[in-house]
Design an enzyme around this catalytic site. Structure first.
Site, PDB file in Angstrom:
ATOM      1  N   SER A   8       0.822  -1.216   0.000  1.00 31.22           N
ATOM      2  CA  SER A   8       0.000   0.000   0.000  1.00 31.22           C
ATOM      3  C   SER A   8       0.849   1.257   0.000  1.00 31.22           C
ATOM      4  CB  SER A   8      -0.908   0.005   1.221  1.00 31.22           C
ATOM      5  OG  SER A   8      -0.138   0.155   2.404  1.00 31.22           O
ATOM      6  N   GLY A   9       2.102   1.116   0.424  1.00 33.06           N
ATOM      7  CA  GLY A   9       2.948   2.287   0.612  1.00 33.06           C
ATOM      8  C   GLY A   9       3.058   2.679   2.070  1.00 33.06           C
ATOM      9  N   VAL A  11       3.615   1.507   6.374  1.00 33.65           N
ATOM     10  CA  VAL A  11       4.604   0.767   7.151  1.00 33.65           C
ATOM     11  C   VAL A  11       4.170  -0.678   7.385  1.00 33.65           C
ATOM     12  CG1 VAL A  11       3.647   1.533   9.370  1.00 33.65           C
ATOM     13  CG2 VAL A  11       6.044   0.834   9.243  1.00 33.65           C
ATOM     14  N   LEU A  32      -1.374  -1.390  -5.982  1.00 36.64           N
ATOM     15  CA  LEU A  32      -2.592  -1.262  -6.763  1.00 36.64           C
ATOM     16  C   LEU A  32      -2.894   0.215  -7.031  1.00 36.64           C
ATOM     17  CD1 LEU A  32      -4.923  -3.907  -5.064  1.00 36.64           C
ATOM     18  CD2 LEU A  32      -3.260  -4.202  -6.915  1.00 36.64           C
ATOM     19  N   CYS A 101     -13.840  -2.871  -0.639  1.00 33.38           N
ATOM     20  CA  CYS A 101     -12.517  -2.933  -1.259  1.00 33.38           C
ATOM     21  C   CYS A 101     -11.822  -4.246  -0.922  1.00 33.38           C
ATOM     22  CB  CYS A 101     -11.673  -1.745  -0.802  1.00 33.38           C
ATOM     23  SG  CYS A 101     -10.069  -1.629  -1.632  1.00 33.38           S
ATOM     24  N   CYS A 199     -10.579   6.700   1.236  1.00 33.62           N
ATOM     25  CA  CYS A 199      -9.410   6.997   0.410  1.00 33.62           C
ATOM     26  C   CYS A 199      -9.735   7.811  -0.825  1.00 33.62           C
ATOM     27  CB  CYS A 199      -8.690   5.705   0.029  1.00 33.62           C
ATOM     28  SG  CYS A 199      -9.607   4.631  -1.110  1.00 33.62           S
TER      29      CYS A 199
END
Length: 385
Positions: A8-9, A11, A32, A101, A199
Site C-alpha cells: 500500500s505504501g 509501514v 494497486l 474494497c 481513500c
C-alpha cells in the site's frame, strides 16, 4: 511458496513483505493503482493509493531486494467500490467502502489474478490471524494486538480465500513494534502516519463529495411523531445516529439533542428523535458469507436443527465493541446457499445507531464466523411507542 505482497505504501505492508522474505518465500511486491487522478498527493494522513504511496511502496521493495510492479485496478475500483458507495447512499443506506474494497478488490480481483499467475498466496499488512481447526479448515481470528485488530474489515473473506492469505503481522503485540522494526530494517516508511477516512474522498468532505454525484433536493426533517422540525439540503447525505449538522429550527420539548433515526430517500425525508430511540434489539442482515466453515446451525447436517440460534458476539463498526448476541439463519426462497438468506441477530444489550448498509460481523471468542450487510435494525421502544 510464491507470495504476492500487496504494497500500500504504508509501514504495515512494508514490514509484512519483509517478514515474508525473511521466512524464505519467493516474494514479489505489487502496488494497486486505484486512484484515477494519480497526481493527487496525500493531505496529512488522509487517503491512500496516491502517487506518493506508490513511490513509498517502490522504495520499500527496492530496500528488500524484491521485484515491484504497479497494477491498474482503477476501473474495477470505481465500479465495485466508488459506484457502489454512491448507489448505497442514494438508496438511503450507509456503506463501508473498506469492506467492499477488501471483498472485491484486494481479496477477489487481486487474489484471482495472483493465482492465475502462479502465486500461492497474497500477503498484506492487515492485523489478523489465520488458524486451523481440528480438520485443517482455515479460520479467521483477531490479531494479538486487539487495539489494531482488523479482523472486522476482513470478515468478508471466504474459507477458500483464507487458504491463500498471509498475514505476517498477526502475532505482533503493537504497532510501535512494527514501526521500530521498519526503522531497524531501514524502511523509509517507518514514521509515515497511518491513513484514515475514505481513500477516494481525500479532503474528508463526504457530504460535499456526494452532493456532486447524487441529485440532492431540499426536504423536510420530521420528529418521531411526524411533525416537521426543520429542513435539509438532501436526505442522502445523512446517516442513522448522526447528531451534528441537523440545523433544526425547532428544539426538542426536553431541550435535549436529536439524532437521525431514519433516512427515507423515496420521499426525501429525514426522521430525527431522542437518543434512546436509536437503541436496537434486533438486526437483520443480507448478503451473508462465512469466513471458513459456517456454524452447524447454519448448515443442513444430520442431527442439527437448521435455523436454530447460536451464541455469538456482534460488531457493527471497525473500531466498535463486540456485544453478546444470539444469531440464526433464515433460509431464503432460493434454497440452501442462496444469496437471499437472512441473518437475524438478537442483541442481549441494545446497540445504538445501527444503520442499514453497515456491515455486521459475528465472532465466537477470537474467531470471525462471518458477516452480513445490515438490511433493517429494529428499535423495540420506537415500535411500541
Amino acid at each position: 511458496m510464491r507470495v504476492l505482497a500487496a504494497m500500500s505504501g504504508g509501514v504495515d505492508s512494508a514490514v509484512a513483505a519483509a517478514r515474508a522474505v525473511e521466512a524464505g518465500h519467493d516474494v514479489v511486491g505489487v502496488h494497486l493503482a486505484l486512484n484515477r487522478m494519480p497526481g493527487t498527493l496525500r493531505t496529512g494522513s488522509r487517503g491512500c493509493c496516491t502517487i506518493e504511496d506508490s513511490n513509498d511502496a517502490w522504495r520499500a521493495c527496492d530496500r528488500l531486494g524484491i521485484p515491484f510492479y504497479v497494477w491498474d485496478f482503477s476501473e474495477r475500483f470505481k465500479a465495485d467500490v466508488v459506484d457502489d458507495f454512491v448507489a448505497e447512499y442514494a438508496a438511503g443506506r450507509t456503506p463501508n467502502p473498506c469492506m467492499r474494497c477488501n471483498e472485491r478488490i484486494k481479496f477477489a480481483a487481486l487474489l484471482e489474478k495472483a493465482l492465475a499467475l502462479g502465486f500461492d498466496a497474497v500477503c498484506t499488512g492487515h492485523y489478523a490471524k489465520i488458524l486451523r481447526d481440528a480438520d485443517g479448515n482455515p479460520e479467521l481470528h483477531r490479531a494479538a494486538d486487539w487495539a489494531k485488530d482488523q479482523s472486522y474489515v476482513l470478515g468478508v473473506l471466504t474459507g477458500e480465500q483464507l487458504e491463500h492469505c498471509l498475514f505476517p503481522l498477526a502475532d505482533t503485540p503493537s504497532k510501535a513494534e512494527v514501526r521500530a522494526e521498519a526503522e531497524r530494517r531501514g524502511l523509509s516508511v517507518a514514521k509515515k502516519p497511518d491513513s484514515h477516512d475514505i481513500c477516494f474522498i481525500s479532503d474528508g468532505d463526504t457530504r460535499g463529495w456526494l452532493a456532486e454525484r447524487i441529485g440532492m433536493q431540499p426536504g423536510d426533517i420530521l420528529d418521531e411523531t411526524g411533525a416537521k422540525v426543520g429542513e435539509h439540503g438532501g436526505a442522502n447525505a445523512f446517516t442513522v445516529g448522526q447528531r451534528k449538522g441537523l440545523r433544526l429550527g425547532r428544539p426538542a420539548p426536553d431541550g435535549r439533542p436529536r439524532f437521525v433515526l431514519e433516512v427515507r430517500p423515496k420521499d426525501n425525508t429525514v426522521v430525527v428523535g431522542p437518543e434512546r430511540l436509536l437503541a436496537v434489539g434486533e438486526i437483520r442482515g443480507i448478503r451473508v458469507s462465512w469466513a471458513g466453515r459456517p456454524p452447524a446451525e447454519a448448515t443442513r447436517t444430520e442431527g442439527t436443527a437448521f435455523g436454530a440460534e447460536f451464541p455469538c458476539h456482534v460488531q457493527v463498526r471497525a473500531h466498535g465493541d463486540a456485544l453478546p448476541a444470539r444469531a440464526r439463519l433464515e433460509r431464503g426462497a432460493g434454497g440452501e446457499g442462496a444469496s437471499d438468506d437472512v441473518l437475524v441477530v438478537t442483541l442481549e444489550t441494545p446497540l445504538r445507531g445501527v444503520a442499514p448498509g453497515q456491515t455486521l460481523v459475528l465472532y465466537q471468542g477470537t474467531r470471525v464466523l462471518g458477516q452480513a450487510t445490515i438490511d433493517t435494525a429494529r428499535s423495540l421502544e420506537r415500535e411500541s411507542a
